[in-house]
Design a protein around this motif. Structure first.
Motif, PDB file in Angstrom:
ATOM      1  N   UNK A  62       6.353  -8.566  26.523  1.00  0.00           N
ATOM      2  CA  UNK A  62       7.279  -7.446  26.699  1.00  0.00           C
ATOM      3  C   UNK A  62       8.652  -7.809  26.149  1.00  0.00           C
ATOM      4  N   UNK A  63       9.097  -9.019  26.438  1.00  0.00           N
ATOM      5  CA  UNK A  63      10.404  -9.469  25.948  1.00  0.00           C
ATOM      6  C   UNK A  63      10.426  -9.505  24.417  1.00  0.00           C
ATOM      7  N   UNK A  64       9.330  -9.965  23.797  1.00  0.00           N
ATOM      8  CA  UNK A  64       9.283 -10.045  22.331  1.00  0.00           C
ATOM      9  C   UNK A  64       9.370  -8.670  21.692  1.00  0.00           C
ATOM     10  N   UNK A  65       8.715  -7.667  22.285  1.00  0.00           N
ATOM     11  CA  UNK A  65       8.728  -6.336  21.686  1.00  0.00           C
ATOM     12  C   UNK A  65      10.062  -5.619  21.903  1.00  0.00           C
ATOM     13  N   UNK A  66      10.733  -5.873  22.989  1.00  0.00           N
ATOM     14  CA  UNK A  66      12.005  -5.193  23.223  1.00  0.00           C
ATOM     15  C   UNK A  66      13.176  -5.882  22.542  1.00  0.00           C
ATOM     16  N   UNK A  67      13.058  -7.177  22.273  1.00  0.00           N
ATOM     17  CA  UNK A  67      14.161  -7.911  21.640  1.00  0.00           C
ATOM     18  C   UNK A  67      13.915  -8.052  20.141  1.00  0.00           C
ATOM     19  N   UNK A  68      12.715  -8.435  19.740  1.00  0.00           N
ATOM     20  CA  UNK A  68      12.378  -8.610  18.318  1.00  0.00           C
ATOM     21  C   UNK A  68      11.196  -7.701  17.989  1.00  0.00           C
ATOM     22  N   UNK A  69      11.423  -6.409  18.097  1.00  0.00           N
ATOM     23  CA  UNK A  69      10.319  -5.459  17.984  1.00  0.00           C
ATOM     24  C   UNK A  69       9.654  -5.509  16.618  1.00  0.00           C
TER      25      UNK A  69
ATOM     26  N   UNK B 184      -6.880 -22.290  24.058  1.00  0.00           N
ATOM     27  CA  UNK B 184      -6.364 -21.158  23.294  1.00  0.00           C
ATOM     28  C   UNK B 184      -6.087 -21.571  21.855  1.00  0.00           C
ATOM     29  N   UNK B 185      -6.258 -20.632  20.948  1.00  0.00           N
ATOM     30  CA  UNK B 185      -6.003 -20.889  19.530  1.00  0.00           C
ATOM     31  C   UNK B 185      -4.596 -20.430  19.171  1.00  0.00           C
ATOM     32  N   UNK B 186      -3.949 -21.122  18.260  1.00  0.00           N
ATOM     33  CA  UNK B 186      -2.577 -20.734  17.884  1.00  0.00           C
ATOM     34  C   UNK B 186      -2.565 -19.513  16.973  1.00  0.00           C
ATOM     35  N   UNK B 187      -1.407 -18.869  16.891  1.00  0.00           N
ATOM     36  CA  UNK B 187      -1.213 -17.755  15.967  1.00  0.00           C
ATOM     37  C   UNK B 187      -1.219 -18.276  14.532  1.00  0.00           C
ATOM     38  N   UNK B 188      -1.642 -17.439  13.617  1.00  0.00           N
ATOM     39  CA  UNK B 188      -1.677 -17.846  12.209  1.00  0.00           C
ATOM     40  C   UNK B 188      -0.283 -18.025  11.647  1.00  0.00           C
ATOM     41  N   UNK B 189       0.639 -17.199  12.066  1.00  0.00           N
ATOM     42  CA  UNK B 189       2.030 -17.288  11.627  1.00  0.00           C
ATOM     43  C   UNK B 189       2.940 -17.163  12.844  1.00  0.00           C
ATOM     44  N   UNK B 190       4.152 -17.642  12.714  1.00  0.00           N
ATOM     45  CA  UNK B 190       5.097 -17.581  13.817  1.00  0.00           C
ATOM     46  C   UNK B 190       5.761 -16.207  13.882  1.00  0.00           C
ATOM     47  N   UNK B 191       6.551 -16.010  14.929  1.00  0.00           N
ATOM     48  CA  UNK B 191       7.182 -14.710  15.133  1.00  0.00           C
ATOM     49  C   UNK B 191       8.193 -14.381  14.044  1.00  0.00           C
ATOM     50  N   UNK B 192       8.884 -15.380  13.519  1.00  0.00           N
ATOM     51  CA  UNK B 192       9.946 -15.164  12.540  1.00  0.00           C
ATOM     52  C   UNK B 192       9.500 -15.439  11.106  1.00  0.00           C
ATOM     53  N   UNK B 193       8.203 -15.564  10.882  1.00  0.00           N
ATOM     54  CA  UNK B 193       7.704 -15.769   9.509  1.00  0.00           C
ATOM     55  C   UNK B 193       7.559 -14.409   8.829  1.00  0.00           C
ATOM     56  N   UNK B 194       8.676 -13.894   8.338  1.00  0.00           N
ATOM     57  CA  UNK B 194       8.679 -12.534   7.776  1.00  0.00           C
ATOM     58  C   UNK B 194       7.765 -12.414   6.565  1.00  0.00           C
TER      59      UNK B 194
ATOM     60  N   UNK C  77       0.004 -17.885  24.335  1.00  0.00           N
ATOM     61  CA  UNK C  77       1.125 -17.058  24.759  1.00  0.00           C
ATOM     62  C   UNK C  77       2.435 -17.814  24.652  1.00  0.00           C
ATOM     63  N   UNK C  78       3.518 -17.077  24.643  1.00  0.00           N
ATOM     64  CA  UNK C  78       4.830 -17.726  24.539  1.00  0.00           C
ATOM     65  C   UNK C  78       5.170 -18.530  25.780  1.00  0.00           C
ATOM     66  N   UNK C  79       4.511 -18.241  26.894  1.00  0.00           N
ATOM     67  CA  UNK C  79       4.809 -18.959  28.129  1.00  0.00           C
ATOM     68  C   UNK C  79       3.858 -20.089  28.437  1.00  0.00           C
ATOM     69  N   UNK C  80       2.940 -20.431  27.518  1.00  0.00           N
ATOM     70  CA  UNK C  80       1.993 -21.513  27.783  1.00  0.00           C
ATOM     71  C   UNK C  80       2.684 -22.863  27.874  1.00  0.00           C
ATOM     72  N   UNK C  81       3.829 -22.989  27.202  1.00  0.00           N
ATOM     73  CA  UNK C  81       4.521 -24.279  27.223  1.00  0.00           C
ATOM     74  C   UNK C  81       5.080 -24.603  28.607  1.00  0.00           C
ATOM     75  N   UNK C  82       5.207 -23.607  29.472  1.00  0.00           N
ATOM     76  CA  UNK C  82       5.763 -23.821  30.809  1.00  0.00           C
ATOM     77  C   UNK C  82       4.693 -24.153  31.835  1.00  0.00           C
ATOM     78  N   UNK C  83       3.429 -24.198  31.426  1.00  0.00           N
ATOM     79  CA  UNK C  83       2.337 -24.462  32.354  1.00  0.00           C
ATOM     80  C   UNK C  83       1.495 -25.607  31.816  1.00  0.00           C
TER      81      UNK C  83
END
Length: 223
Positions: free
Chosen positions: A178-185, A61-71, A154-160
């Motif tokens: 789902x958690x990302x959209x409901x908590x940090x929409x 898998x390829x990483x995201x270009x920016x992180x979730x909190x990179x406003x 995915x955010x859960x890849x680190x657990x596998x």
């Protein structure tokens, strides 16, 4: 004996003499080469070229270009676009969501307007009736589709581990979406907008094609 018979007899004697001359000679080896003396070539060394991929092996898998909190993105050449995404995600998330869907599914007419109105309807209804934002109920689908389309981490890849169950991994990654959209929409919408703008062009973008001026023309005098 006439002349014709003498000529025929002379030709037969010459042919017989030629056959006796070649009798017992070995024919050239290139005509009928024997396969008993064939020796297969032995190849040594490492093959040149990229390593072959195993059929059925998981694609990394390829990483995201920016992180979730990179406003504001990564402060690179996309800073102007990242700033526009941040402003839309803060003050007009419905417009940003419609723009994301338009880039995610290019070619579908009216998709931006349709998803923008649907987002606004759920947002207003949830705020008036339940004092909640119900827009993530439909916007989370864009994150899952974007991640699967470009094979993003995915955010859960680190657990596998790499050899883990792919079905369980995908299910946990969907739960994290789902958690990302409901908590940090707003942050999730902006991250998707930045990713799509880095990977795609605007659907109605028309590149500018410069035209060369015609050559100078002159009229020759008539005689």
């Amino acid at each position: 004996m006439n002349t014709v018979e003498e000529q025929v007899l002379a030709e037969q004697e010459a042919l017989l003499a030629e056959c006796k001359f070649y009798e017992g000679e070995k024919e050239p080896e290139t005509k009928d080469a024997k396969l008993d003396h064939y020796e297969p070539a032995v190849v040594d060394g490492v093959p040149v070229g990229p390593p072959s991929t195993v059929l059925g092996a998981p694609v990394p898998r390829s990483p995201w270009s920016t992180s979730l909190l990179s406003c504001f993105g990564s402060f690179d050449e996309h800073f102007t676009s990242d700033l526009q995404v941040c402003v839309m995600g803060t003050f007009a998330p419905c417009v940003l969501y419609g723009s994301n869907m338009e880039r995610l599914y290019p070619g579908e007419e009216g998709i931006s307007r349709h998803h923008c109105l649907m987002y606004s309807y759920l947002y207003i209804m949830g705020a008036n009736l339940l004092n909640l934002n119900l827009a993530p109920c439909i916007s989370v689908g864009s994150r899952v589709a974007l991640r699967r389309k470009y094979n993003l981490e995915g955010s859960g890849d680190c657990c596998f581990t790499e050899s883990g169950d792919e079905e369980s991994r995908e299910g946990f990654n969907t739960f994290c979406d789902v958690f990302s959209h409901f908590v940090c929409h707003s942050c999730a919408l902006c991250q998707e907008g930045r990713e799509l703008r880095r990977r795609t062009r605007y659907p109605y973008y028309q590149p500018y094609m410069p035209m060369t001026p015609p050559m100078e023309q002159s009229m020759s005098p008539q005689m």
